[in-house]
Design a protein around this motif. Structure first.
Motif, PDB file in Angstrom:
ATOM      1  N   TRP A  32       0.833  -1.202   0.000  1.00  0.00           N
ATOM      2  CA  TRP A  32       0.000   0.000   0.000  1.00  0.00           C
ATOM      3  C   TRP A  32       0.870   1.257   0.000  1.00  0.00           C
ATOM      4  N   PHE A  33       0.200   2.387  -0.327  1.00  0.00           N
ATOM      5  CA  PHE A  33       0.850   3.695  -0.356  1.00  0.00           C
ATOM      6  C   PHE A  33      -0.115   4.713   0.242  1.00  0.00           C
ATOM      7  N   LYS A  34       0.436   5.671   0.995  1.00  0.00           N
ATOM      8  CA  LYS A  34      -0.390   6.778   1.492  1.00  0.00           C
ATOM      9  C   LYS A  34       0.461   8.028   1.581  1.00  0.00           C
ATOM     10  N   GLU A  35      -0.202   9.160   1.521  1.00  0.00           N
ATOM     11  CA  GLU A  35       0.432  10.443   1.820  1.00  0.00           C
ATOM     12  C   GLU A  35       0.226  10.679   3.317  1.00  0.00           C
ATOM     13  N   ASN A  36       1.252  10.362   4.090  1.00  0.00           N
ATOM     14  CA  ASN A  36       1.115  10.427   5.541  1.00  0.00           C
ATOM     15  C   ASN A  36       1.033  11.866   6.038  1.00  0.00           C
ATOM     16  N   TRP A  37       1.711  12.751   5.339  1.00  0.00           N
ATOM     17  CA  TRP A  37       1.669  14.179   5.673  1.00  0.00           C
ATOM     18  C   TRP A  37       1.753  14.955   4.366  1.00  0.00           C
ATOM     19  N   GLN A  38       0.646  15.653   4.057  1.00  0.00           N
ATOM     20  CA  GLN A  38       0.595  16.418   2.813  1.00  0.00           C
ATOM     21  C   GLN A  38       0.089  17.810   3.171  1.00  0.00           C
ATOM     22  N   GLY A  51       3.555  23.604  11.316  1.00  0.00           N
ATOM     23  CA  GLY A  51       4.977  23.789  11.059  1.00  0.00           C
ATOM     24  C   GLY A  51       5.895  22.764  11.686  1.00  0.00           C
ATOM     25  N   PRO A  52       5.751  21.470  11.357  1.00  0.00           N
ATOM     26  CA  PRO A  52       6.624  20.462  11.973  1.00  0.00           C
ATOM     27  C   PRO A  52       8.085  20.665  11.605  1.00  0.00           C
ATOM     28  N   VAL A  53       8.966  20.361  12.565  1.00  0.00           N
ATOM     29  CA  VAL A  53      10.405  20.523  12.347  1.00  0.00           C
ATOM     30  C   VAL A  53      11.171  19.217  12.571  1.00  0.00           C
ATOM     31  N   GLN A  54      10.487  18.170  13.035  1.00  0.00           N
ATOM     32  CA  GLN A  54      11.176  16.922  13.344  1.00  0.00           C
ATOM     33  C   GLN A  54      10.206  15.763  13.193  1.00  0.00           C
ATOM     34  N   ASN A  55      10.691  14.626  12.686  1.00  0.00           N
ATOM     35  CA  ASN A  55       9.882  13.416  12.542  1.00  0.00           C
ATOM     36  C   ASN A  55      10.527  12.303  13.359  1.00  0.00           C
ATOM     37  N   ASN A  56       9.779  11.733  14.305  1.00  0.00           N
ATOM     38  CA  ASN A  56      10.281  10.670  15.169  1.00  0.00           C
ATOM     39  C   ASN A  56       9.523   9.377  14.910  1.00  0.00           C
ATOM     40  N   ILE A  57      10.209   8.235  15.065  1.00  0.00           N
ATOM     41  CA  ILE A  57       9.580   6.932  14.904  1.00  0.00           C
ATOM     42  C   ILE A  57       9.938   6.070  16.107  1.00  0.00           C
ATOM     43  N   SER A  58       8.903   5.489  16.710  1.00  0.00           N
ATOM     44  CA  SER A  58       9.093   4.559  17.817  1.00  0.00           C
ATOM     45  C   SER A  58       8.716   3.160  17.317  1.00  0.00           C
ATOM     46  N   PHE A  59       9.692   2.249  17.291  1.00  0.00           N
ATOM     47  CA  PHE A  59       9.424   0.883  16.836  1.00  0.00           C
ATOM     48  C   PHE A  59       9.181  -0.007  18.051  1.00  0.00           C
ATOM     49  N   ASN A  60       8.121  -0.811  17.984  1.00  0.00           N
ATOM     50  CA  ASN A  60       7.697  -1.627  19.114  1.00  0.00           C
ATOM     51  C   ASN A  60       7.638  -3.094  18.697  1.00  0.00           C
ATOM     52  N   ASP A  61       8.457  -3.926  19.314  1.00  0.00           N
ATOM     53  CA  ASP A  61       8.551  -5.333  18.928  1.00  0.00           C
ATOM     54  C   ASP A  61       7.299  -6.130  19.270  1.00  0.00           C
ATOM     55  N   ALA A  62       6.797  -5.928  20.491  1.00  0.00           N
ATOM     56  CA  ALA A  62       5.806  -6.853  21.020  1.00  0.00           C
ATOM     57  C   ALA A  62       4.409  -6.248  21.107  1.00  0.00           C
ATOM     58  N   VAL A  63       3.410  -7.104  21.058  1.00  0.00           N
ATOM     59  CA  VAL A  63       2.039  -6.699  21.348  1.00  0.00           C
ATOM     60  C   VAL A  63       1.958  -6.287  22.821  1.00  0.00           C
ATOM     61  N   ASP A  75       2.926  20.670  19.375  1.00  0.00           N
ATOM     62  CA  ASP A  75       1.882  19.922  18.683  1.00  0.00           C
ATOM     63  C   ASP A  75       2.491  18.701  18.018  1.00  0.00           C
ATOM     64  N   LYS A  76       1.656  17.674  17.809  1.00  0.00           N
ATOM     65  CA  LYS A  76       2.136  16.437  17.203  1.00  0.00           C
ATOM     66  C   LYS A  76       1.138  15.928  16.161  1.00  0.00           C
ATOM     67  N   TRP A  77       1.680  15.326  15.116  1.00  0.00           N
ATOM     68  CA  TRP A  77       0.880  14.602  14.117  1.00  0.00           C
ATOM     69  C   TRP A  77       1.272  13.130  14.244  1.00  0.00           C
ATOM     70  N   VAL A  78       0.364  12.340  14.817  1.00  0.00           N
ATOM     71  CA  VAL A  78       0.651  10.953  15.164  1.00  0.00           C
ATOM     72  C   VAL A  78       0.030  10.018  14.135  1.00  0.00           C
ATOM     73  N   SER A  79       0.816   9.064  13.663  1.00  0.00           N
ATOM     74  CA  SER A  79       0.316   8.085  12.705  1.00  0.00           C
ATOM     75  C   SER A  79       1.057   6.768  12.903  1.00  0.00           C
ATOM     76  N   TYR A 131       5.443   3.424  15.109  1.00  0.00           N
ATOM     77  CA  TYR A 131       4.632   4.566  15.533  1.00  0.00           C
ATOM     78  C   TYR A 131       5.397   5.831  15.164  1.00  0.00           C
ATOM     79  N   SER A 132       4.771   6.711  14.380  1.00  0.00           N
ATOM     80  CA  SER A 132       5.460   7.894  13.839  1.00  0.00           C
ATOM     81  C   SER A 132       4.784   9.158  14.338  1.00  0.00           C
ATOM     82  N   TYR A 133       5.613  10.184  14.629  1.00  0.00           N
ATOM     83  CA  TYR A 133       5.000  11.453  15.002  1.00  0.00           C
ATOM     84  C   TYR A 133       5.886  12.625  14.570  1.00  0.00           C
ATOM     85  N   LEU A 134       5.233  13.589  13.945  1.00  0.00           N
ATOM     86  CA  LEU A 134       5.862  14.847  13.574  1.00  0.00           C
ATOM     87  C   LEU A 134       5.608  15.851  14.688  1.00  0.00           C
TER      88      LEU A 134
END
Length: 469
Positions: A32-38, A51-63, A75-79, A131-134
């Motif tokens: 799949w493809f998406k525009e996560n932030w447009q 006006g986001p200035v940084q993109n962070n990603i938190s990777f989580n192994d387990a349920v 402010d944050k844009w969480v996806s 888990y991604s957040y701007l």
């Protein structure tokens, strides 16, 4: 499962500013493809231009990995880039919705805009969840954070997997319950020029709330190269520029011209750079002197400027600079009367002392009292009125300076016939120094400010109240 083919759509959550977004995701047998932030599409659809200035990603192994509840001063844009979460958000800001909770599942076809001060937390529902957040500020140890315990009984979040069965950090387990949380204060408001007549009126209007600061010229030098680091500017939401050079006649001298451009243009440009860089709303007070006064009707906000003298030229230049700031209010006013020496107080004094003055009768406008001006500025900011230029003066019938003088005499119990009306040329015929050209018509159209729900005070009513004070 990720839902494909949804239109871009905002969904209100019940927490002010916290908005869930359905995202279009396009898929086939390859993935799949998406525009996560447009930026263009999302802002047009109603997302704040944060006006986001940084993109962070938190990777989580387990349920069941569980993180939060953290409220940061940005402010944050969480996806989600992969996997799925159960998200929980709690309003930890000062105000009537403090403690309000919203929960939702987020997969790649959803995102959520989390405003400053709303606590953010999540629990992974699938392994290998990304888990991604701007964010619109860089992390800083000087920033102020607010936290809430994941197990708080008041919030009573219905975690899909019991907290006793999941991985949680020791720090998150130690966060306070809601009753012990200090709410996050609003972004700060800074009033520049706080000792001037408008600055004093703003002090009275905005009061001593903890998030409101007042700065004089001695406390904050707007022309200093260090202005950019003089404050942690990301903590500020609004700057009200009540500072200005207003000696219109002195501005026509070589020294005055330099000072007028320094205060009304150079300093304004410095503030504009700060406001633009940090997403701050700037409120800038302008003047009827940006017009030449030749129109036969009230001036609107959209009329082209045509200043006659140095003061008017510097104010017009300052307006143009402020208009480049994404979040701006240019408040044009006229004939300002506040605390201290002014035309109304002078006329009242002359009346009491038995002096019969000659007063100009060919300049027409409306008085503006600083308490009304401060009230209007607060209204624009707090109601979130559309950014732009607003005329703001007293309401009612326009009058000449001679008419105002007669009203002052009458209201103080003196004969208004003691006032002699004269032309501008006659009044300044014996002036010993440079005289700035004045617009003959200073009447400003109030339609736009009225449309925001603000009602300027009638000038006759305001004048009578001012003289009684």
């Amino acid at each position: 499962m990720t839902t494909f083919g949804k239109p871009l759509q905002a969904v209100e959550t019940g927490i002010p500013g916290l908005v869930l977004w359905e995202l279009p995701v396009h898929g086939d047998n390859r993935g799949w493809f998406k525009e996560n932030w447009q930026h263009e599409k999302m802002v047009a659809a109603g997302l704040p231009d944060f006006g986001p200035v940084q993109n962070n990603i938190s990777f989580n192994d387990a349920v069941g990995t569980t993180r939060g509840i953290h409220a940061e001063p940005w402010d944050k844009w969480v996806s989600v880039a992969a996997g799925r979460i159960f998200g929980a958000w709690v309003d930890l800001r000062e105000g009537p919705t403090f403690g309000a909770v919203f929960t939702a599942e987020i997969d790649p076809s959803r995102a959520i805009f989390v405003p400053r001060g709303v606590g953010n937390s999540y629990q992974t529902l699938e392994a290998d969840t990304a888990y991604s957040y701007l964010v619109n500020d860089h992390w800083s140890p000087a920033a102020s954070y607010t936290f809430l315990n994941l197990a708080d009984e008041t919030a009573a979040i219905a975690w899909p997997i019991p907290l006793a069965d999941v991985e949680i950090s020791a720090k998150d387990l130690a966060h306070p319950r809601l009753a012990d949380v200090t709410p996050m204060a609003p972004r700060k408001t800074l009033v520049v020029g706080a000792n001037g007549q408008l600055g004093r009126a703003l002090r009275a209007e905005l009061g001593d709330a903890a998030h409101v600061e007042y700065a004089t010229r001695d406390e904050l030098d707007l022309t200093s190269p260090a202005l950019a680091t003089a404050r942690r500017w990301r903590d500020y939401g609004t700057i009200v520029n009540a500072a200005a050079y207003t000696a219109v006649d002195l501005a026509e001298t070589p020294a005055g011209r330099t000072d007028a451009w320094a205060a009304n243009v150079t300093a304004v440009a410095a503030l504009a750079r700060v406001a633009t860089a940090h997403g701050i709303t700037i409120v800038h007070v302008s003047s009827d002197y940006v017009f030449d006064g030749t129109a036969d009707r009230p001036y609107t906000e959209d009329d082209p400027v045509s200043p006659l003298g140095v003061y008017g030229q510097t104010k017009a230049a300052g307006d143009a600079i402020v208009a480049t700031v994404p979040r701006h209010y240019v408040v044009r006013t006229s004939w300002v009367i506040g605390e201290g020496k002014n035309f109304v107080r002078t006329m009242a004094s002359l009346a009491e002392r038995g002096i019969d003055p000659k007063v100009v009768d060919d300049q027409v406008g409306r008085l503006t009292f600083t308490d009304d001006l401060a009230r209007g500025i607060r209204h624009l900011v707090e109601t979130g009125a559309p950014y732009g230029v607003y005329d703001l003066t007293g309401s009612g019938e326009p009058a000449s300076w001679a008419d105002v003088a007669r009203a002052v005499f009458s209201l103080t119990g003196h004969d208004p016939a003691r006032i002699t009306g004269v032309s501008t040329e006659e009044y300044f015929a014996t002036a010993s120094g440079p005289v700035a050209p004045r617009p003959r018509n200073s009447v400003l159209d109030l339609t736009r400010i009225d449309a925001t729900g603000f009602r300027p005070t009638d000038v006759d009513t305001a004048l009578a109240a001012y003289l009684r004070a």
